[in-house]
Design an enzyme around this catalytic site. Structure first.
Site, PDB file in Angstrom:
ATOM      1  N   ASP A 199       4.259  -6.728  -1.258  1.00  0.00           N
ATOM      2  CA  ASP A 199       4.448  -5.335  -1.676  1.00  0.00           C
ATOM      3  C   ASP A 199       5.756  -5.237  -2.457  1.00  0.00           C
ATOM      4  O   ASP A 199       6.818  -5.630  -1.968  1.00  0.00           O
ATOM      5  CB  ASP A 199       4.488  -4.435  -0.436  1.00  0.00           C
ATOM      6  CG  ASP A 199       4.477  -2.959  -0.806  1.00  0.00           C
ATOM      7  OD1 ASP A 199       3.645  -2.225  -0.243  1.00  0.00           O
ATOM      8  OD2 ASP A 199       5.302  -2.542  -1.631  1.00  0.00           O
TER       9      ASP A 199
ATOM     10  N   ASP B 189       1.041  -2.012  -6.595  1.00  0.00           N
ATOM     11  CA  ASP B 189       2.168  -2.907  -6.302  1.00  0.00           C
ATOM     12  C   ASP B 189       1.961  -3.728  -5.035  1.00  0.00           C
ATOM     13  O   ASP B 189       2.907  -4.233  -4.465  1.00  0.00           O
ATOM     14  CB  ASP B 189       3.463  -2.083  -6.188  1.00  0.00           C
ATOM     15  CG  ASP B 189       3.651  -1.476  -4.822  1.00  0.00           C
ATOM     16  OD1 ASP B 189       2.641  -1.071  -4.216  1.00  0.00           O
ATOM     17  OD2 ASP B 189       4.797  -1.430  -4.350  1.00  0.00           O
ATOM     18  N   GLU B 190       0.709  -3.876  -4.626  1.00  0.00           N
ATOM     19  CA  GLU B 190       0.491  -4.432  -3.297  1.00  0.00           C
ATOM     20  C   GLU B 190      -0.820  -5.210  -3.249  1.00  0.00           C
ATOM     21  O   GLU B 190      -1.823  -4.769  -3.814  1.00  0.00           O
ATOM     22  CB  GLU B 190       0.424  -3.209  -2.367  1.00  0.00           C
ATOM     23  CG  GLU B 190       0.244  -3.481  -0.949  1.00  0.00           C
ATOM     24  CD  GLU B 190      -0.010  -2.161  -0.172  1.00  0.00           C
ATOM     25  OE1 GLU B 190       0.202  -1.057  -0.711  1.00  0.00           O
ATOM     26  OE2 GLU B 190      -0.450  -2.282   0.973  1.00  0.00           O
TER      27      GLU B 190
HETATM   28  P1  TTP Z   1       4.806   2.024  -2.264  1.00  0.00           P
HETATM   29  O1  TTP Z   1       4.636   0.538  -2.201  1.00  0.00           O
HETATM   30  O2  TTP Z   1       4.346   2.831  -1.112  1.00  0.00           O
HETATM   31  O3  TTP Z   1       6.341   2.389  -2.476  1.00  0.00           O
HETATM   32  P2  TTP Z   1       7.444   1.654  -3.310  1.00  0.00           P
HETATM   33  O4  TTP Z   1       6.973   0.376  -3.906  1.00  0.00           O
HETATM   34  O5  TTP Z   1       8.027   2.614  -4.301  1.00  0.00           O
HETATM   35  O6  TTP Z   1       8.581   1.382  -2.234  1.00  0.00           O
HETATM   36  P3  TTP Z   1       8.551   0.325  -1.027  1.00  0.00           P
HETATM   37  O7  TTP Z   1       7.243  -0.405  -1.085  1.00  0.00           O
HETATM   38  O8  TTP Z   1       9.719  -0.587  -1.283  1.00  0.00           O
HETATM   39  O9  TTP Z   1       8.725   1.146   0.194  1.00  0.00           O
HETATM   40  O10 TTP Z   1       4.088   2.583  -3.549  1.00  0.00           O
HETATM   41  C1  TTP Z   1       4.061   1.880  -4.783  1.00  0.00           C
HETATM   42  C2  TTP Z   1       4.193   2.824  -5.930  1.00  0.00           C
HETATM   43  O11 TTP Z   1       3.146   3.784  -5.901  1.00  0.00           O
HETATM   44  C3  TTP Z   1       5.482   3.611  -5.932  1.00  0.00           C
HETATM   45  O12 TTP Z   1       6.535   2.920  -6.603  1.00  0.00           O
HETATM   46  C4  TTP Z   1       5.109   4.878  -6.621  1.00  0.00           C
HETATM   47  C5  TTP Z   1       3.643   5.060  -6.324  1.00  0.00           C
HETATM   48  N1  TTP Z   1       3.468   6.082  -5.273  1.00  0.00           N
HETATM   49  C6  TTP Z   1       3.264   7.407  -5.662  1.00  0.00           C
HETATM   50  O13 TTP Z   1       3.212   7.673  -6.848  1.00  0.00           O
HETATM   51  N2  TTP Z   1       3.132   8.364  -4.709  1.00  0.00           N
HETATM   52  C7  TTP Z   1       3.197   8.079  -3.370  1.00  0.00           C
HETATM   53  O14 TTP Z   1       3.078   8.981  -2.518  1.00  0.00           O
HETATM   54  C8  TTP Z   1       3.413   6.729  -2.967  1.00  0.00           C
HETATM   55  C9  TTP Z   1       3.518   6.381  -1.510  1.00  0.00           C
HETATM   56  C10 TTP Z   1       3.542   5.769  -3.962  1.00  0.00           C
HETATM   57 MG    MG Z   2       5.950  -1.014  -2.695  1.00  0.00          MG
END
Ligand code: TTP
Ligand code: MG
Length: 392
Positions: A8, A106-107
């Site tokens: 992730d 992103d995962e």
């Molecule tokens: P995440 O992997 O949940 O968040 P992140 O990568 O920003 O942070 P981390 O994993 O380090 O905690 O989500 C990936 C991307 O998806 C995030 O950069 C932006 C988008 N996203 C949204 O647009 N709205 C949301 O509610 C969430 C959770 C994510």
């Molecule tokens: Mg993330």
């Protein structure tokens, strides 16, 4: 014994903005709607770890984020660009492992089971991937390795950002016990509250709670909760290459927040998927829900049934569970998708199917509806529940 890697990206959108604008490094960066000096509407998509220290997080109203950190760097969402970065990262995964399941931009999960001789240990592969992302994209990812998807994901979350955590089977209990129940899949604020009322706060407390009592309170999901609390999860990694799937999607001309309307769409999509499944003489075992939000962030959730099905209602009931467990947090939805994978020929499973009388009856009704639909067109028949909902 399986070996799963979960990767992730850290603060994905915000990290890309920091990379492209080095003057933003070390600063609170908030990607999302325009804050308009605190009067803006819309939400935070994500925030850099520096911004999170102010209490800013995804899905928070942008006006609140502005109040918490007025000097923060607020940036708009460049969805298409992030998707390009995502595609390059996914390519790194595919180069490394034949079984990759992307979950969102992103995962992804990688199933490394039985791959040791070919690719080296999961630990080695995880480190190589992290390094390649760092070199090629100048971004950091957190990696988790475990005996199943649930543990791999919890491992990757546990030391963010830039984490690398391996949880072996014998370490499950010490790893899980102290964590809060909200870390488990599907435990949102509502379930957390219900568990809290029972005096259950940690995963350790949940795992020692009588499973029968959990089933009484939470139904079928209670059983799963109890298994998950012990670190047991048999959900498969569904590789993109196993593209043998049937799916339907709806993109709304205007984003939708109304939950009952969204459920109606899911019902229709499940109907369509079931209809196409039956027309091809197939049954499917893994049901997939796809949700795209206003800001193009896309989420995919799977649920695997005990036995394959061809019934739209069975698909819908599973989809509904996935949907209700997804924490939308009032964000409008841009697209909904329903799919089914792990397809087998109907004939393989006919024996099991006919053992259950009620299922047979439903199948007969479904077959009749299908005949009418092919004769008079898709829209001629709507089941009672749909009609009722429309009248409400
Ligand atoms: P995440 O992997 O949940 O968040 P992140 O990568 O920003 O942070 P981390 O994993 O380090 O905690 O989500 C990936 C991307 O998806 C995030 O950069 C932006 C988008 N996203 C949204 O647009 N709205 C949301 O509610 C969430 C959770 C994510
Ligand atoms: Mg993330």
């Amino acid at each position: 014994m399986r070996t799963i890697i979960h990767i992730d990206m850290d603060a994905f959108y915000a990290a890309i903005e920091q990379r492209d604008n080095p003057e933003f490094y070390g600063k609170p960066v908030i990607v999302g709607a325009d804050p308009k000096h605190g009067r803006g509407r819309g939400v935070v998509s994500t925030a850099s770890y520096e911004a999170r220290r102010y209490g800013i997080h995804s899905a928070q109203p942008i006006s609140q984020a502005f109040k918490l950190c007025p000097h923060g760097i607020f940036l708009p969402v460049r969805g298409k660009y992030y998707a390009e970065v995502s595609a390059r990262i996914m390519k790194i995964f595919h180069k490394t492992c034949p079984c990759v399941e992307p979950v969102s931009l992103d995962e992804a999960f990688l199933d490394m089971t039985g791959m040791e001789r070919l690719k080296g240990s999961a630990e080695k592969v995880g480190k190589i991937i992290k390094e390649q992302i760092r070199e090629q994209e100048k971004l950091t990812a957190s990696v988790g390795i475990g005996p199943n998807k649930l543990i791999a994901k919890m491992a990757s979350e546990s030391e963010k950002p830039d984490g690398f955590v391996i949880v072996r089977s014998e370490e499950l209990s010490p790893f899980l016990s102290p964590l809060l129940v909200s870390r488990l899949w599907g435990v949102g604020p509502k379930t957390k509250k219900k568990l809290g009322d029972l005096g259950i706060y940690t995963i350790g407390e949940l795992s020692s709670f009588p499973p029968k009592a959990l089933e009484t309170i939470f139904g079928r999901w209670g059983k799963k909760l109890h298994l998950n609390a012990q670190g047991i999860d048999d959900s498969p990694v569904i590789a993109e290459s196993e593209a043998k799937s049937i799916s339907n999607e709806t993109t709304f001309s205007e984003d939708v927040s109304d939950l009952s309307l969204l459920r109606q769409h899911l019902h229709q999509l499940s109907e369509k998927v079931g209809y196409r499944l039956r027309k091809r003489g197939l049954m499917g075992r893994t049901v997939t829900l796809k949700i795209r939000l206003t800001d193009f962030s896309t989420f995919v959730r799977h649920s695997t049934l005990q036995n394959p099905t061809l019934l739209s209602e069975a698909i819908y009931s599973e989809i509904l569970q996935l949907f209700d467990q997804f924490d939308l947090d009032q964000q409008p939805v841009r697209l909904l998708g329903v799919g089914i994978t792990q397809l087998v020929s109907m004939h393989t499973y006919q024996k099991d199917l006919f053992e259950e009388e009620s299922v047979v009856k439903r199948k007969e009704v479904t077959a009749l509806i299908d005949r009418l639909k092919s004769k008079y067109g898709e829209m001629i028949i709507q089941k009672g529940s749909m009609v009722k909902k429309n009248d409400e």
